[in-house]
Scaffold this active site. Structure first.
Site, PDB file in Angstrom:
ATOM      1  N   TYR A 115      74.444  30.957  -5.684  1.00  0.00           N
ATOM      2  CA  TYR A 115      74.900  31.677  -4.485  1.00  0.00           C
ATOM      3  C   TYR A 115      75.480  30.726  -3.434  1.00  0.00           C
ATOM      4  O   TYR A 115      76.595  30.919  -2.951  1.00  0.00           O
ATOM      5  CB  TYR A 115      73.733  32.482  -3.904  1.00  0.00           C
ATOM      6  CG  TYR A 115      74.130  33.391  -2.772  1.00  0.00           C
ATOM      7  CD1 TYR A 115      74.471  34.719  -3.012  1.00  0.00           C
ATOM      8  CD2 TYR A 115      74.181  32.925  -1.462  1.00  0.00           C
ATOM      9  CE1 TYR A 115      74.849  35.552  -1.973  1.00  0.00           C
ATOM     10  CE2 TYR A 115      74.559  33.753  -0.423  1.00  0.00           C
ATOM     11  CZ  TYR A 115      74.888  35.061  -0.686  1.00  0.00           C
ATOM     12  OH  TYR A 115      75.267  35.878   0.347  1.00  0.00           O
ATOM     13  N   ASP A 148      80.489  40.002   2.280  1.00  0.00           N
ATOM     14  CA  ASP A 148      79.920  39.967   3.649  1.00  0.00           C
ATOM     15  C   ASP A 148      80.145  38.624   4.339  1.00  0.00           C
ATOM     16  O   ASP A 148      80.567  38.582   5.494  1.00  0.00           O
ATOM     17  CB  ASP A 148      78.435  40.403   3.681  1.00  0.00           C
ATOM     18  CG  ASP A 148      77.487  39.533   2.876  1.00  0.00           C
ATOM     19  OD1 ASP A 148      77.960  38.730   2.041  1.00  0.00           O
ATOM     20  OD2 ASP A 148      76.256  39.657   3.086  1.00  0.00           O
ATOM     21  N   GLU A 184      80.814  43.361  -3.072  1.00  0.00           N
ATOM     22  CA  GLU A 184      79.839  42.293  -3.345  1.00  0.00           C
ATOM     23  C   GLU A 184      80.453  40.926  -3.067  1.00  0.00           C
ATOM     24  O   GLU A 184      81.617  40.678  -3.442  1.00  0.00           O
ATOM     25  CB  GLU A 184      79.419  42.400  -4.811  1.00  0.00           C
ATOM     26  CG  GLU A 184      77.966  42.193  -5.079  1.00  0.00           C
ATOM     27  CD  GLU A 184      77.052  43.269  -4.504  1.00  0.00           C
ATOM     28  OE1 GLU A 184      76.608  43.140  -3.346  1.00  0.00           O
ATOM     29  OE2 GLU A 184      76.761  44.234  -5.234  1.00  0.00           O
ATOM     30  N   ASP A 203      72.351  42.778   3.474  1.00  0.00           N
ATOM     31  CA  ASP A 203      71.039  43.349   3.164  1.00  0.00           C
ATOM     32  C   ASP A 203      70.288  43.760   4.434  1.00  0.00           C
ATOM     33  O   ASP A 203      69.645  44.803   4.484  1.00  0.00           O
ATOM     34  CB  ASP A 203      70.195  42.335   2.383  1.00  0.00           C
ATOM     35  CG  ASP A 203      70.943  41.772   1.189  1.00  0.00           C
ATOM     36  OD1 ASP A 203      71.879  42.431   0.722  1.00  0.00           O
ATOM     37  OD2 ASP A 203      70.583  40.675   0.737  1.00  0.00           O
ATOM     38  N   SER A 262      63.896  40.547  -0.088  1.00  0.00           N
ATOM     39  CA  SER A 262      63.868  39.617   1.055  1.00  0.00           C
ATOM     40  C   SER A 262      64.157  40.336   2.364  1.00  0.00           C
ATOM     41  O   SER A 262      63.409  40.208   3.335  1.00  0.00           O
ATOM     42  CB  SER A 262      64.903  38.505   0.872  1.00  0.00           C
ATOM     43  OG  SER A 262      64.669  37.806  -0.301  1.00  0.00           O
ATOM     44  N   GLY A 314      63.151  39.628  -6.838  1.00  0.00           N
ATOM     45  CA  GLY A 314      64.210  38.998  -7.629  1.00  0.00           C
ATOM     46  C   GLY A 314      64.995  39.987  -8.462  1.00  0.00           C
ATOM     47  O   GLY A 314      65.672  39.626  -9.415  1.00  0.00           O
ATOM     48  N   GLU A 324      66.292  33.866   6.924  1.00  0.00           N
ATOM     49  CA  GLU A 324      66.618  33.600   5.520  1.00  0.00           C
ATOM     50  C   GLU A 324      67.463  32.324   5.377  1.00  0.00           C
ATOM     51  O   GLU A 324      67.263  31.539   4.452  1.00  0.00           O
ATOM     52  CB  GLU A 324      67.364  34.814   4.949  1.00  0.00           C
ATOM     53  CG  GLU A 324      67.381  34.798   3.455  1.00  0.00           C
ATOM     54  CD  GLU A 324      67.497  36.197   2.871  1.00  0.00           C
ATOM     55  OE1 GLU A 324      67.096  37.176   3.528  1.00  0.00           O
ATOM     56  OE2 GLU A 324      68.002  36.294   1.752  1.00  0.00           O
TER      57      GLU A 324
HETATM   58  C1  GLA Z   1      72.915  38.914  -1.591  1.00  0.00           C
HETATM   59  C2  GLA Z   1      73.032  38.442  -0.163  1.00  0.00           C
HETATM   60  C3  GLA Z   1      74.031  39.290   0.614  1.00  0.00           C
HETATM   61  C4  GLA Z   1      75.342  39.442  -0.137  1.00  0.00           C
HETATM   62  C5  GLA Z   1      75.108  39.797  -1.601  1.00  0.00           C
HETATM   63  C6  GLA Z   1      76.363  39.782  -2.415  1.00  0.00           C
HETATM   64  O1  GLA Z   1      72.334  40.172  -1.648  1.00  0.00           O
HETATM   65  O2  GLA Z   1      71.785  38.494   0.470  1.00  0.00           O
HETATM   66  O3  GLA Z   1      74.228  38.741   1.889  1.00  0.00           O
HETATM   67  O4  GLA Z   1      76.127  38.289  -0.017  1.00  0.00           O
HETATM   68  O5  GLA Z   1      74.184  38.926  -2.219  1.00  0.00           O
HETATM   69  O6  GLA Z   1      77.199  40.807  -2.026  1.00  0.00           O
END
Ligand code: GLA
Length: 337
Positions: free
Chosen positions: A202, A25, A22, A152, A110, A104, A140
Site C-alpha cells: 500500500y 482517495d 479504489e 474508510d 481499522s 484484515g 492510522e
Molecule cells: C484502504 C485505505 C483507504 C483507501 C483504500 C483503497 O482501505 O484505508 O484509504 O486508500 O485502501 O481504495
C-alpha cells in the site's frame, strides 16, 4: 449512555464496503463507499489510568500517558494523543474492544475501531465529522504506520442507510447517493488472504503515485489527463487512478438509470484495472473473484486496499450466494449505543 450507569459509554463504529473508487482517495479522486452493519464496539468506563482490553485477542494494554506501541495498541494510544492534541478533554478510562468484523478482511476494521474509540473517549458525537475523520486518519498514519487515505473514516463516520456516499476527496464533498438495488444483492466473500496496510504494498503504491505526479509536473493525479510522459510502472498506476475516477462517475449514472448490469460491468472493469495496472491482487483474491463470477455474479472485484482481503460481488435476483458470502447493505454511521 447506558441506563445502568451514566458514566458508562458504549460506542459502535461500523466497517465499510466501497462500491467503487479504489486507491483514488489519496489521489484527490472519487469513491462510493458505505458503512455496513458489522463493526467494532468500544465500552468506556472511568478509570485512574487507561486500561484497554482487546476482547477478540484476549490482550490488554495499560498506560497513563500515551507512548508509541506496535500493533493494535497503537490505535487507542494514538487516539488519546490525537484527541488531546486537537483540544478535546479526554479522561482516563477502561476501554473494552469487541467486534464482529474479520480483521484484515478489507472491510476496514481499522476505521471501525478508530471511530468507536473516538466516540467512546469523547462520550458524544462531535459536530464536525470531517475533522474527526481526519483525526482518525492521523492516528492510522502517524501511530499505526499505514499511510491510508480518508475513505474508510468518512464512510464509517458519515454513512447513511440505503445510500452510498459519493465522496470527492479534492473538495471533501460527501454526497449521499441512493442505492436502489431492486431484487439484486451485494455480498462480500473473504479471500482467505489477510492483509495489513502497514506491511503491504500500500505505502509503495502511494509513493508510485507521488512519483507519477512529479514526472507529470502536477500536484495530484486528479489533474492528470495526458499520461504520455509516463511509461512502465508509473503509467500503469496513473492509468488505474484516472480510469477508476471515470468509473465512479459511470457507476453513478448507471445507478441513476437503474442499470445494474452496467454496474456489474464497471465492478469487473475496476477489478481488472486493480489487478493489471495497480497490481494489487493476489492469487487468493483472483480465485475468489472467479468463484463469484462462476456462481453468477454480474460483477466482482477486490474491495479496499487489496493485497488480500475480501471480494465484493453483485448478484442478480435468483442467484444463490456463494459459500461463505456475507450480504452487505448501507447502514448508519458510527454512534453511541
Ligand atoms: C484502504 C485505505 C483507504 C483507501 C483504500 C483503497 O482501505 O484505508 O484509504 O486508500 O485502501 O481504495
Amino acid at each position: 449512555m447506558s441506563v445502568l450507569s451514566p458514566e458508562r459509554v458504549v460506542a459502535f463504529g461500523p466497517g465499510r464496503v466501497n462500491l467503487i473508487g479504489e486507491h483514488t482517495d489519496y489521489n484527490d479522486g472519487l469513491s462510493m463507499p458505505f458503512a455496513i452493519e458489522r463493526g467494532v464496539t468500544v465500552t468506556a468506563t472511568p478509570a485512574d489510568r487507561f486500561v484497554v482490553d482487546a476482547r477478540d485477542f484476549g490482550e490488554r494494554d495499560e498506560f497513563s500517558e500515551p507512548e508509541r506501541a506496535d500493533g493494535w495498541r497503537a490505535f487507542a494510544r494514538g487516539m488519546v494523543a490525537e484527541l488531546r492534541a486537537a483540544g478535546f478533554d479526554v479522561a482516563p478510562a477502561h476501554l473494552e474492544i469487541a467486534g464482529d468484523l474479520p480483521q484484515g478482511s478489507g472491510l476496514s476494521s481499522s476505521a471501525a475501531l478508530e471511530s468507536a474509540l473516538a466516540l467512546a473517549l469523547l462520550g458524544r458525537v462531535p459536530e464536525d465529522l470531517k475533522a474527526l475523520a481526519q483525526l482518525c486518519s492521523r492516528v492510522e498514519n502517524d501511530w499505526v504506520g499505514a499511510e491510508t487515505g480518508l475513505l474508510d473514516q468518512l464512510a464509517s463516520l458519515m454513512s447513511e442507510a440505503e445510500h452510498v456516499l459519493r465522496i470527492d476527496f479534492r473538495s471533501l464533498e460527501v454526497r449521499p447517493f441512493p442505492l436502489d438495488l431492486g431484487g439484486w444483492t451485494l455480498v462480500t466473500v473473504e479471500s482467505g488472504a489477510t492483509h495489513s496496510h502497514a506491511g503491504s504494498g500500500y505505502n509503495q503504491r502511494r509513493a508510485e503515485c507521488r512519483a507519477a505526479c512529479q514526472a507529470l509536473g502536477i500536484a495530484s493525479l486528479r489533474d492528470a489527463d495526458d499520461l504520455s510522459a509516463l511509461d512502465g510502472t508509473l503509467l500503469k498506476r496513473a492509468r488505474h487512478v484516472v480510469s477508476e475516477n471515470a468509473r465512479v462517475d459511470a457507476t453513478a449514472a448507471a445507478l441513476d438509470a437503474h442499470d445494474l448490469e452496467a454496474v456489474g460491468r464497471l465492478l469487473d472493469a475496476s477489478h481488472a484495472s486493480l489487478r493489471d495496472d495497480y497490481e494489487a491482487s493476489v492469487p487468493e483474491v483472483e480465485a475468489t473473484v472467479e468463484r463469484c463470477k462462476a456462481a453468477g455474479a454480474a460483477g466482482a472485484r477486490m474491495v479496499g486496499g487489496g493485497f488480500g482481503g475480501s471480494v465484493l460481488a453483485l448478484l442478480p435476483p435468483g442467484v444463490v450466494r456463494p459459500a461463505g458470502a456475507l450480504t452487505v447493505a448501507p447502514h448508519g454511521p458510527a454512534r453511541l449505543l
